[in-house]
Design a protein around this motif. Structure first.
Motif, PDB file in Angstrom:
ATOM      1  N   LEU A  92      -2.080   3.572  -9.795  1.00  0.00           N
ATOM      2  CA  LEU A  92      -2.354   4.863  -9.157  1.00  0.00           C
ATOM      3  C   LEU A  92      -3.153   4.675  -7.876  1.00  0.00           C
ATOM      4  N   SER A  93      -4.144   3.810  -7.921  1.00  0.00           N
ATOM      5  CA  SER A  93      -4.962   3.533  -6.744  1.00  0.00           C
ATOM      6  C   SER A  93      -4.110   2.973  -5.607  1.00  0.00           C
ATOM      7  N   ILE A  94      -3.212   2.054  -5.929  1.00  0.00           N
ATOM      8  CA  ILE A  94      -2.348   1.451  -4.904  1.00  0.00           C
ATOM      9  C   ILE A  94      -1.374   2.477  -4.332  1.00  0.00           C
ATOM     10  N   VAL A  95      -0.795   3.321  -5.184  1.00  0.00           N
ATOM     11  CA  VAL A  95       0.118   4.371  -4.701  1.00  0.00           C
ATOM     12  C   VAL A  95      -0.620   5.320  -3.751  1.00  0.00           C
ATOM     13  N   LEU A  96      -1.835   5.709  -4.127  1.00  0.00           N
ATOM     14  CA  LEU A  96      -2.626   6.590  -3.262  1.00  0.00           C
ATOM     15  C   LEU A  96      -2.975   5.897  -1.945  1.00  0.00           C
ATOM     16  N   LEU A  97      -3.241   4.591  -1.991  1.00  0.00           N
ATOM     17  CA  LEU A  97      -3.522   3.851  -0.759  1.00  0.00           C
ATOM     18  C   LEU A  97      -2.298   3.795   0.150  1.00  0.00           C
ATOM     19  N   VAL A  98      -1.117   3.673  -0.435  1.00  0.00           N
ATOM     20  CA  VAL A  98       0.110   3.686   0.374  1.00  0.00           C
ATOM     21  C   VAL A  98       0.261   5.048   1.058  1.00  0.00           C
ATOM     22  N   VAL A 145      -9.868   8.653  -0.437  1.00  0.00           N
ATOM     23  CA  VAL A 145     -11.077   8.812  -1.256  1.00  0.00           C
ATOM     24  C   VAL A 145     -10.749   8.725  -2.749  1.00  0.00           C
ATOM     25  N   PRO A 146      -9.754   9.458  -3.247  1.00  0.00           N
ATOM     26  CA  PRO A 146      -9.421   9.304  -4.664  1.00  0.00           C
ATOM     27  C   PRO A 146      -8.944   7.889  -5.017  1.00  0.00           C
ATOM     28  N   ALA A 147      -8.195   7.266  -4.109  1.00  0.00           N
ATOM     29  CA  ALA A 147      -7.716   5.900  -4.371  1.00  0.00           C
ATOM     30  C   ALA A 147      -8.890   4.959  -4.611  1.00  0.00           C
ATOM     31  N   ASN A 148      -9.896   5.057  -3.772  1.00  0.00           N
ATOM     32  CA  ASN A 148     -11.057   4.178  -3.924  1.00  0.00           C
ATOM     33  C   ASN A 148     -11.885   4.538  -5.152  1.00  0.00           C
ATOM     34  N   ARG A 149     -12.033   5.814  -5.424  1.00  0.00           N
ATOM     35  CA  ARG A 149     -12.809   6.240  -6.602  1.00  0.00           C
ATOM     36  C   ARG A 149     -12.122   5.802  -7.892  1.00  0.00           C
ATOM     37  N   ILE A 150     -10.811   5.977  -7.955  1.00  0.00           N
ATOM     38  CA  ILE A 150     -10.060   5.614  -9.160  1.00  0.00           C
ATOM     39  C   ILE A 150      -9.993   4.097  -9.326  1.00  0.00           C
ATOM     40  N   GLY A 151      -9.800   3.388  -8.224  1.00  0.00           N
ATOM     41  CA  GLY A 151      -9.610   1.942  -8.298  1.00  0.00           C
ATOM     42  C   GLY A 151     -10.874   1.117  -8.414  1.00  0.00           C
ATOM     43  N   PHE A 152     -12.012   1.690  -8.051  1.00  0.00           N
ATOM     44  CA  PHE A 152     -13.274   0.934  -8.005  1.00  0.00           C
ATOM     45  C   PHE A 152     -13.793   0.617  -9.406  1.00  0.00           C
ATOM     46  N   VAL A 172      -9.289  -5.446   0.714  1.00  0.00           N
ATOM     47  CA  VAL A 172      -8.229  -6.381   1.090  1.00  0.00           C
ATOM     48  C   VAL A 172      -6.856  -5.804   0.729  1.00  0.00           C
ATOM     49  N   ILE A 173      -6.755  -5.161  -0.436  1.00  0.00           N
ATOM     50  CA  ILE A 173      -5.501  -4.489  -0.809  1.00  0.00           C
ATOM     51  C   ILE A 173      -5.162  -3.439   0.250  1.00  0.00           C
ATOM     52  N   GLN A 174      -6.146  -2.659   0.645  1.00  0.00           N
ATOM     53  CA  GLN A 174      -5.928  -1.610   1.638  1.00  0.00           C
ATOM     54  C   GLN A 174      -5.433  -2.198   2.953  1.00  0.00           C
ATOM     55  N   GLU A 175      -5.982  -3.324   3.366  1.00  0.00           N
ATOM     56  CA  GLU A 175      -5.563  -3.942   4.627  1.00  0.00           C
ATOM     57  C   GLU A 175      -4.120  -4.422   4.567  1.00  0.00           C
ATOM     58  N   VAL A 176      -3.721  -5.011   3.449  1.00  0.00           N
ATOM     59  CA  VAL A 176      -2.328  -5.462   3.311  1.00  0.00           C
ATOM     60  C   VAL A 176      -1.388  -4.259   3.326  1.00  0.00           C
TER      61      VAL A 176
END
Length: 122
Positions: free
Chosen positions: A5-11, A57-64, A78-82
């Motif tokens: 979910l965090s990765i999908v939100l980051l995309v 914001v939700p991506a980071n909150r959920i993934g942290f 690093v995931i966010q940068e890729v």
């Protein structure tokens, strides 16, 4: 599941951010933006970027990890940068036909993916 979910939100987040940062370079090709001044373009881009925060914001909150997610702060970044570079690459190749993917670009991207691997290595 939180990791996916965090990765999908980051995309989603990076899609809006890329559009805000670089989409305005194509605005001049659209009749309704051809006479827009820099202030108007900045405000439009800022409005697009607002949606980025609704996903980032939700991506980071959920993934942290500190909030029960699977990723450390460094891993999230690093995931966010890729993801950011991947989204930008697709955007540049699809919307800006003048851009070309060269072997040195691929090598650079592989090195960034290696960085992700190293950040996750214990």
């Amino acid at each position: 599941m939180k990791g996916i979910l965090s990765i999908v939100l980051l995309v989603m987040s990076n899609t809006f951010m890329t559009l805000a940062w670089y989409g305005h370079l194509k605005f001049k090709e659209w009749k309704w933006f051809e006479n827009a001044g820099i202030v108007a373009i900045v405000l439009i881009s800022w409005g697009i970027a607002l949606f980025e925060y609704f996903f980032q914001v939700p991506a980071n909150r959920i993934g942290f990890k500190g909030n029960g997610g699977p990723f450390t702060l460094l891993q999230l970044k690093v995931i966010q940068e890729v993801i950011s570079i991947t989204v930008f690459l697709i955007f540049a190749l699809v919307f800006f036909k003048t851009e070309q993917l060269r072997p040195n670009h691929l090598v650079a991207f592989v090195l960034i993916v290696i960085a992700v691997y190293l950040v996750f290595k214990k």
